[in-house]
Design an enzyme around this catalytic site. Sequence first.
Site, PDB file in Angstrom:
ATOM      1  N   GLU A 191       0.816  -1.220   0.000  1.00 34.30           N
ATOM      2  CA  GLU A 191       0.000   0.000   0.000  1.00 34.30           C
ATOM      3  C   GLU A 191       0.848   1.270   0.000  1.00 34.30           C
ATOM      4  O   GLU A 191       0.456   2.300   0.549  1.00 34.30           O
ATOM      5  CB  GLU A 191      -0.976  -0.007   1.182  1.00 34.30           C
ATOM      6  CG  GLU A 191      -1.953  -1.175   1.136  1.00 34.30           C
ATOM      7  CD  GLU A 191      -2.900  -1.228   2.324  1.00 34.30           C
ATOM      8  OE1 GLU A 191      -2.876  -0.302   3.159  1.00 34.30           O
ATOM      9  OE2 GLU A 191      -3.667  -2.207   2.424  1.00 34.30           O
ATOM     10  N   GLU A 242      -5.425  -8.206  -0.117  1.00 37.26           N
ATOM     11  CA  GLU A 242      -6.163  -7.981   1.129  1.00 37.26           C
ATOM     12  C   GLU A 242      -7.603  -7.684   0.760  1.00 37.26           C
ATOM     13  O   GLU A 242      -7.871  -6.987  -0.219  1.00 37.26           O
ATOM     14  CB  GLU A 242      -5.624  -6.785   1.928  1.00 37.26           C
ATOM     15  CG  GLU A 242      -4.386  -7.026   2.738  1.00 37.26           C
ATOM     16  CD  GLU A 242      -3.999  -5.799   3.575  1.00 37.26           C
ATOM     17  OE1 GLU A 242      -4.913  -5.036   3.983  1.00 37.26           O
ATOM     18  OE2 GLU A 242      -2.802  -5.600   3.808  1.00 37.26           O
TER      19      GLU A 242
END
Length: 469
Positions: A313, A409
């Site tokens: 991320e 995720e």
Amino acid sequence: MKFTLPLLILLLIIFSINFSSDEITIEAENGVLNGTYVARQFPGYQGTGYVDGFDKDGDSCSVTFEVKESGMYELMIGYAAPYGYKENSLYVNGEFQTNVKFPQSQKFTTVYAGLIPLKNGKNTISIVKSWGWFLLDYFKIKKAEIPTMNPTNKLVTPNPSKEAQKLMDYLVSIYGKYTLSGQMGYKDAFWIWNITDKFPAICGFDMMDYSPSRVERGASSRDVEDAIDWWNMGGIVQFQWHWNAPKGLYDTPGKEWWRGFYTNATSFDIEYAFNHPESEDYKLIIRDIDAIAVQLKRLQEAKVPILWRPLHEAEGRWFWWGAKGPEACKKLWRLLFDRLVNYHKINNLIWVWTTTDSPDALKWYPGDEYVDIVGADIYLKDKDYSPSTGMFYNIVKLFGGKKLVALTENGIIPDPDLMKEQKAYWVWFMTWSGFENDPNKNEISHIKKVFNHPFVITKDELPNLKVEE
């Protein structure tokens, strides 16, 4: 929960189109507006007006039209964003697709919103407020070809371990046919088993508490031991690393030392470290990588191949490794790769890069020679079981179909029926710890459906991935 279109849907203007290579333009002002309104004050719009008023949660604009051929379509959106860069949510037939990125623009322009799945007959496209505060002019749709998916099984690590290569061969073999179930957390994986009588194929672990700045404050972990146990049980192992910053932890209320992987909890500056390789900061980066290498070597000695997902991320910049932008982050990834692979001779890693489908995503990408698999982290609204098909194909296209694409995720587990129907072939999903056992997010009936679905591979359905000597 799926996005529910307003009851006024019966009043929609239906556009009947026989698509071939032609484009169709649908004016937003002719759609159903929920909390939004037609405006004409801002000059340069197309048609008879544009839609404004995306300022409250749930504000939306929906248009319905008809096509005579199911398939993937390219979507362009006419807009203006005079208040700065914005993101807003795209739904097709009530299913979330992606968050469309609208760069700042003081005049009406067009943005490529990616690929969307449409079905034969009526379809509805909706833009729903996420950030809001932009002006919506029109939708332009054109038939598209499904991007070619031809990933290589060649790993970026020279002379990879036999186990890593066997795992990669298996992942490539199922791509486009099945999806692997995944669950973050060893105890959480057992919760899944208690509910469904099935273990996930992949269990996710974290190198977080092996970070030196956490260890020196008393943190400890047994994730390596649990990962070895999981592999010996016949499962696949994934590790990420919530890398606590090497120094500069604020350790104040709300920014405690154990939040040290967040940008706002540390003053650590990787750009400074790379510009000053003689500095303590740079040496501490090396120290931390070497500490994690010790743990990875334990896994290598146990012949455990790892889906290795560090620096995740980064594009969001909320973690310190992304705070200084793409160039510094890419330098860190390449340093991490070089130190682990070439210096420490660790060869059991399959390198997974977490991306987005934004126009800037490739600026952050470390390069094909450093990445085996790409993936996205997606958190939808509670009980929204959409497969995020638009984002899947946007990423496939972005990387030229050369890399496996995973849902690295997720909070809400996508519906396997929809994944199969829309050909959203995420090679695996990985439900974050705590989302699987909250019935307000994932209903128990949904979890049972997922883990007993023929499209979803569970641990008991995996082949023997060990290599016999």
